[in-house]
Design a protein around this motif. Structure first.
Motif, PDB file in Angstrom:
ATOM      1  N   GLY A 230       7.596   4.455  -9.259  1.00 22.21           N
ATOM      2  CA  GLY A 230       8.065   3.081  -9.377  1.00 22.21           C
ATOM      3  C   GLY A 230       7.732   2.156  -8.231  1.00 22.21           C
ATOM      4  O   GLY A 230       7.989   0.957  -8.298  1.00 22.21           O
ATOM      5  N   CYS A 231       7.138   2.668  -7.139  1.00 22.05           N
ATOM      6  CA  CYS A 231       6.945   1.838  -5.934  1.00 22.05           C
ATOM      7  C   CYS A 231       5.534   1.288  -5.794  1.00 22.05           C
ATOM      8  O   CYS A 231       5.230   0.601  -4.818  1.00 22.05           O
ATOM      9  CB  CYS A 231       7.296   2.651  -4.684  1.00 22.05           C
ATOM     10  N   GLY A 232       4.626   1.591  -6.753  1.00 23.42           N
ATOM     11  CA  GLY A 232       3.256   1.108  -6.628  1.00 23.42           C
ATOM     12  C   GLY A 232       2.459   1.934  -5.640  1.00 23.42           C
ATOM     13  O   GLY A 232       2.877   3.023  -5.233  1.00 23.42           O
ATOM     14  N   VAL A 233       1.292   1.418  -5.246  1.00 25.66           N
ATOM     15  CA  VAL A 233       0.404   2.147  -4.335  1.00 25.66           C
ATOM     16  C   VAL A 233       0.003   1.270  -3.161  1.00 25.66           C
ATOM     17  O   VAL A 233       0.091   0.047  -3.217  1.00 25.66           O
ATOM     18  CB  VAL A 233      -0.863   2.648  -5.067  1.00 25.66           C
ATOM     19  N   GLU A 234      -0.456   1.922  -2.104  1.00 26.74           N
ATOM     20  CA  GLU A 234      -0.920   1.233  -0.895  1.00 26.74           C
ATOM     21  C   GLU A 234      -2.429   1.357  -0.817  1.00 26.74           C
ATOM     22  O   GLU A 234      -2.955   2.384  -0.407  1.00 26.74           O
ATOM     23  CB  GLU A 234      -0.279   1.857   0.342  1.00 26.74           C
ATOM     24  N   VAL A 235      -3.115   0.286  -1.210  1.00 26.26           N
ATOM     25  CA  VAL A 235      -4.571   0.303  -1.226  1.00 26.26           C
ATOM     26  C   VAL A 235      -5.057  -1.036  -0.714  1.00 26.26           C
ATOM     27  O   VAL A 235      -4.510  -2.072  -1.079  1.00 26.26           O
ATOM     28  CB  VAL A 235      -5.125   0.524  -2.661  1.00 26.26           C
ATOM     29  N   THR A 236      -6.069  -1.056   0.147  1.00 26.89           N
ATOM     30  CA  THR A 236      -6.664  -2.314   0.605  1.00 26.89           C
ATOM     31  C   THR A 236      -8.150  -2.288   0.353  1.00 26.89           C
ATOM     32  O   THR A 236      -8.772  -1.219   0.334  1.00 26.89           O
ATOM     33  CB  THR A 236      -6.422  -2.535   2.115  1.00 26.89           C
ATOM     34  N   ASN A 237      -8.721  -3.469   0.149  1.00 31.12           N
ATOM     35  CA  ASN A 237     -10.169  -3.565   0.035  1.00 31.12           C
ATOM     36  C   ASN A 237     -10.643  -4.869   0.648  1.00 31.12           C
ATOM     37  O   ASN A 237      -9.848  -5.671   1.130  1.00 31.12           O
ATOM     38  CB  ASN A 237     -10.628  -3.417  -1.421  1.00 31.12           C
ATOM     39  N   LYS A 238     -11.913  -5.107   0.597  1.00 26.45           N
ATOM     40  CA  LYS A 238     -12.514  -6.236   1.302  1.00 26.45           C
ATOM     41  C   LYS A 238     -12.005  -7.586   0.803  1.00 26.45           C
ATOM     42  O   LYS A 238     -11.816  -8.511   1.577  1.00 26.45           O
ATOM     43  CB  LYS A 238     -14.039  -6.166   1.145  1.00 26.45           C
ATOM     44  N   HIS A 239     -11.760  -7.681  -0.483  1.00 22.95           N
ATOM     45  CA  HIS A 239     -11.450  -8.984  -1.066  1.00 22.95           C
ATOM     46  C   HIS A 239      -9.962  -9.255  -1.217  1.00 22.95           C
ATOM     47  O   HIS A 239      -9.581 -10.311  -1.672  1.00 22.95           O
ATOM     48  CB  HIS A 239     -12.138  -9.118  -2.429  1.00 22.95           C
ATOM     49  N   SER A 240      -9.143  -8.292  -0.872  1.00 22.81           N
ATOM     50  CA  SER A 240      -7.706  -8.511  -0.986  1.00 22.81           C
ATOM     51  C   SER A 240      -6.996  -7.763   0.109  1.00 22.81           C
ATOM     52  O   SER A 240      -7.184  -6.564   0.261  1.00 22.81           O
ATOM     53  CB  SER A 240      -7.197  -8.031  -2.350  1.00 22.81           C
ATOM     54  N   LYS A 241      -6.195  -8.491   0.876  1.00 24.83           N
ATOM     55  CA  LYS A 241      -5.447  -7.827   1.937  1.00 24.83           C
ATOM     56  C   LYS A 241      -4.496  -6.798   1.363  1.00 24.83           C
ATOM     57  O   LYS A 241      -4.147  -5.833   2.016  1.00 24.83           O
ATOM     58  CB  LYS A 241      -4.671  -8.867   2.752  1.00 24.83           C
ATOM     59  N   ASP A 242      -4.066  -7.008   0.139  1.00 22.60           N
ATOM     60  CA  ASP A 242      -3.108  -6.083  -0.456  1.00 22.60           C
ATOM     61  C   ASP A 242      -3.427  -5.917  -1.931  1.00 22.60           C
ATOM     62  O   ASP A 242      -2.915  -6.627  -2.779  1.00 22.60           O
ATOM     63  CB  ASP A 242      -1.681  -6.585  -0.267  1.00 22.60           C
ATOM     64  N   LEU A 243      -4.323  -4.992  -2.219  1.00 23.30           N
ATOM     65  CA  LEU A 243      -4.647  -4.697  -3.605  1.00 23.30           C
ATOM     66  C   LEU A 243      -3.476  -4.004  -4.271  1.00 23.30           C
ATOM     67  O   LEU A 243      -3.315  -4.038  -5.482  1.00 23.30           O
ATOM     68  CB  LEU A 243      -5.895  -3.808  -3.661  1.00 23.30           C
ATOM     69  N   SER A 244      -2.640  -3.369  -3.459  1.00 26.48           N
ATOM     70  CA  SER A 244      -1.529  -2.590  -3.993  1.00 26.48           C
ATOM     71  C   SER A 244      -0.367  -3.477  -4.390  1.00 26.48           C
ATOM     72  O   SER A 244      -0.305  -4.646  -4.072  1.00 26.48           O
ATOM     73  CB  SER A 244      -1.039  -1.588  -2.951  1.00 26.48           C
ATOM     74  N   THR A 245       0.561  -2.842  -5.083  1.00 30.38           N
ATOM     75  CA  THR A 245       1.827  -3.498  -5.399  1.00 30.38           C
ATOM     76  C   THR A 245       2.944  -2.738  -4.712  1.00 30.38           C
ATOM     77  O   THR A 245       4.075  -2.749  -5.173  1.00 30.38           O
ATOM     78  CB  THR A 245       2.057  -3.509  -6.921  1.00 30.38           C
ATOM     79  N   PHE A 246       2.615  -2.052  -3.621  1.00 28.75           N
ATOM     80  CA  PHE A 246       3.588  -1.145  -3.011  1.00 28.75           C
ATOM     81  C   PHE A 246       4.813  -1.899  -2.506  1.00 28.75           C
ATOM     82  O   PHE A 246       4.707  -2.915  -1.831  1.00 28.75           O
ATOM     83  CB  PHE A 246       2.952  -0.384  -1.848  1.00 28.75           C
ATOM     84  N   GLU A 247       5.971  -1.349  -2.864  1.00 31.01           N
ATOM     85  CA  GLU A 247       7.232  -1.891  -2.393  1.00 31.01           C
ATOM     86  C   GLU A 247       8.215  -0.732  -2.275  1.00 31.01           C
ATOM     87  O   GLU A 247       8.673  -0.179  -3.282  1.00 31.01           O
ATOM     88  CB  GLU A 247       7.770  -2.941  -3.362  1.00 31.01           C
ATOM     89  N   LEU A 248       8.516  -0.345  -1.050  1.00 32.50           N
ATOM     90  CA  LEU A 248       9.369   0.815  -0.825  1.00 32.50           C
ATOM     91  C   LEU A 248      10.728   0.640  -1.508  1.00 32.50           C
ATOM     92  O   LEU A 248      11.295   1.605  -2.041  1.00 32.50           O
ATOM     93  CB  LEU A 248       9.562   1.045   0.676  1.00 32.50           C
ATOM     94  N   GLY A 249      11.224  -0.576  -1.517  1.00 32.26           N
ATOM     95  CA  GLY A 249      12.519  -0.821  -2.145  1.00 32.26           C
ATOM     96  C   GLY A 249      12.532  -0.591  -3.644  1.00 32.26           C
ATOM     97  O   GLY A 249      13.599  -0.485  -4.250  1.00 32.26           O
ATOM     98  N   ALA A 250      11.320  -0.524  -4.252  1.00 31.34           N
ATOM     99  CA  ALA A 250      11.243  -0.299  -5.703  1.00 31.34           C
ATOM    100  C   ALA A 250      11.198   1.188  -6.054  1.00 31.34           C
ATOM    101  O   ALA A 250      11.172   1.544  -7.238  1.00 31.34           O
ATOM    102  CB  ALA A 250      10.019  -1.010  -6.279  1.00 31.34           C
ATOM    103  N   LEU A 251      11.151   2.061  -5.054  1.00 30.57           N
ATOM    104  CA  LEU A 251      11.134   3.493  -5.312  1.00 30.57           C
ATOM    105  C   LEU A 251      12.387   3.893  -6.090  1.00 30.57           C
ATOM    106  O   LEU A 251      13.507   3.532  -5.712  1.00 30.57           O
ATOM    107  CB  LEU A 251      11.065   4.265  -3.987  1.00 30.57           C
TER     108      LEU A 251
END
Length: 662
Positions: free
Chosen positions: A493-514
């Protein structure tokens, strides 16, 4: 009647003020922005600033900074020498004003005009504040055929001003001090701070040599930084030989005011820029100070570049029909820009000089860049077309990446309901996140056994079907097409932590959503089980490392042996534990059986050994050395084939008994 615990009365005698050195020593964060290493570094910059102001006025071409092995620092310039003798106007010695008086110095206007047209240090704090914050400070001044010396300890002058005749030709100031650990929490300024700072100052102070000396044993290592043509040489160095455009240097002067009732001041504007599809860097400098947080110059740059590039794209018809407008991020992706501006009046955001706020400087820079870019695009049509095409490539790539990000977000954060059900996932009843546990188990047989033996109130089950993907070797596209992984991420439920060149935050990670307080990996205690466990850990490490770092991930230990003696069953989780249990029987008849897999255990035994919080064994996955963990994962699961071969050659014999070979 006076209430107990009430503080003493707050009256006239309650008010006090810090005096002398205590104004800095007890509140260094107010002056230097921090009482830690950052504040200690800023004190260095304050002393360096004085030397830079002298050299920029044409007084000396070399500034030497020395870092001693005991953390003492020395700044030497060849300027006119700091005035230290009697000042009849102030009725005090100049050395007292410079080194013992906050808000005093040679940077303020006097009757004849300012001593420095463009000063890096305008607050009158640097020399005095640094002296107050030092364990000791020694000052040597050469001027007017005299050598002057001063010595300070913990903010107090010792011995007054000493002078002697000096017949040499040199003039200048040498200040050596040691930051005080009673003032700063850390004084071990790293070498990188000195080299980075001096290189930056060489870039924006053309023709001045910044020499760094670092004590190594009984000698010194010396490094010189010199850019004869300043920012123009630096941009050429950064861009290399295959940039989209050649470096361009532009400059101008403006006069204006921040408000109608404010005094007029002068601004000297200069910058060097080029466009590249391999390198990008933007740095703003004002009066030689690197504006880490930008402020007015950053706002001006964004406004001017977006406006002029957008106008060129429209004029040349390069936009597609109904295409959205470019943003500064699309330009920034291929821009090398170093601004180097000066003004006779400057409003810094605070004492640390990391941003400026002057309204007129922002307006002047905006107009300056817009007019220069308009001319540049007209006079360099071929280069302008290459730049425009590259910026559109950046824009369209960013938009495509954003679309992919939203698709991933939708895929990974979809609600677990009848329309989006996770196959064979078994939820628990409790909505209290602090109680909820998710068991990640291998296969359908383990699912059945765990489902029957769990406490349905707070324990959920998520089966891993088949062999999980090696997330260290796979790219993100392949990872997010894997149903096992995306289903598991949905359940977390917390999303993932992924970054790439075109987006500082490709992920939707949110620890509070775990959705869980514990994520428990539960596999068989055999080679296949260990392999699946490792793959799950690798996936979590790659996609949601915060869960491991914050202590949410656990391993449920499964027993290796079941030992029966006198009608009782004992469980051993290792060979050593088995031997200890058997030794305690003192020869009494017993039987030892290898423990069954999770799917073969009856519910009572599963509850007792694996799921009952009172009797189970959980190992919290908390890597104390993340780098070592990453290295181990990469060695065993990554692309380092040679390293893995060497590891097996050196350690493989230890595991021959458990190897699956025939």
């Amino acid at each position: 009647m006076k209430a107990t615990g009430r503080p003493a009365s707050y009256g006239n005698e309650s008010i006090s003020s810090l005096k002398g050195a205590d104004r800095v020593r007890k509140r260094p964060g107010v002056i230097f922005g921090s009482d830690g290493l950052e504040g200690c570094e800023h004190a260095v910059f304050e002393i360096l600033s004085n030397a830079i102001d002298e050299a920029r006025e044409g007084n000396g071409t070399v500034i030497t900074v020395t870092r001693y092995s005991d953390n003492a620092i020395e700044v030497e310039d060849f300027g006119r020498g700091c005035p230290v003798d009697w000042n009849p106007k102030e009725n005090r010695f100049n050395w007292e004003l410079v080194f013992c008086e906050l808000y005093a110095g040679g940077k303020y206007a006097n009757a004849e005009g300012e001593n420095y047209e463009y000063s890096l240090g305008l607050n009158g704090l640097g020399s005095c504040a640094t002296q107050y914050a030092s364990e000791y400070m020694d000052v040597t001044v050469y001027r007017e055929e005299k050598k002057y010396t001063l010595h300070f300890e913990k903010g107090e002058n010792i011995g007054g001003l000493q002078s002697e005749p000096y017949k040499g030709k040199r003039t200048g100031t040498i200040i050596r001090w040691k930051p005080d650990l009673q003032v700063f929490t850390d004084i071990s300024i790293p070498t990188e701070y000195f080299t980075n700072t001096l290189k930056r100052q060489a870039v924006v102070n053309a023709g001045i040599t910044f020499r760094f000396r670092e004590q190594k044993g009984s000698g010194f290592e010396t490094t010189d930084f010199l850019y004869q043509n300043g920012v123009a040489d630096y941009v050429a160095e950064l861009s290399g030989d295959d940039a989209l455009t050649q470096p361009v240097f532009i400059e101008s002067e403006r006069r204006g005011r921040d408000r109608e009732d404010k005094p007029e001041y002068k601004v000297k504007l200069s910058a060097a820029f080029c466009f590249s599809n391999k390198v990008n860097l933007i740095e703003y400098y004002h009066n030689s100070s690197w504006l880490e947080h930008g402020g007015a110059p950053e706002k001006a740059t964004k406004s001017a570049f977006v406006s002029e590039v957008d106008a060129y794209l429209k004029k040349t018809g390069k936009y597609q029909k109904n295409e959205s407008k470019i943003g500064f991020a699309d330009i920034q992706d291929c821009l090398i820009l170093i601004t180097n501006c000066f003004s006779t009046q400057t409003s810094y955001e605070n004492q640390t000089k990391k941003a400026i706020t002057n309204k007129f400087i922002q307006e002047a820079m905006t107009e300056f860049f817009r007019s220069q870019l308009e001319v540049y695009f007209i006079e360099h049509k071929a280069e302008a077309d290459r730049v425009a095409d590259q910026i559109l490539v950046n824009k369209r790539s960013r938009e495509q990446a954003e679309k992919a990000r939203l698709n991933i977000k939708k895929k990974l954060s979809g609600g677990i309901d009848l329309s989006n059900r996770i196959q064979k996932f078994v939820d628990c009843r409790s909505k209290d996140i602090a109680r909820r546990e998710i068991y990640i188990v291998e296969g359908d047989s383990a699912l059945g056994s765990c489902k029957l033996s769990r406490d349905a109130e707070f324990q959920g089950i998520m089966p891993v079907r088949g062999k999980i993907l090696n997330c260290l070797k796979a790219d993100y596209d392949k990872i997010f097409k894997n149903d096992i992984i995306t289903d598991l991420i949905k359940v977390l439920g917390c999303g993932v932590e992924v970054t790439n060149k075109h987006s500082k935050d490709l992920s939707t990670f949110e620890l509070g959503a775990l959705r869980w307080n514990r994520v428990i990996i539960c596999t068989d205690a055999d080679v296949d089980g260990f392999h699946i466990r490792t793959m799950i850990l690798t996936m979590l490490h790659r996609l949601v490392p915060t869960l491991i770092r914050e202590g949410y991930v656990y391993i449920a230990e499964s027993p290796l042996y079941e030992i029966e003696c006198k009608g009782k069953t004992y469980f051993a989780y290792s060979d050593r534990e088995k031997n200890d249990i058997v030794a305690g029987f003192n020869g009494t008849k017993h039987t030892i059986n290898r423990s069954k897999g999770l799917g073969e255990n009856d519910p009572e035994m599963m509850w007792l050994t694996t799921m009952n919080p009172e009797t189970r064994r959980l190992i919290k996955v908390m890597p104390t050395d993340v780098e070592a963990t990453v290295a181990a994962f990469d060695l065993l699961l990554g692309d380092n084939l040679a390293g893995r071969k060497d590891f097996i050659s050196e350690n493989g014999y230890k595991y021959l008994d458990t190897a699956d070979v025939s």
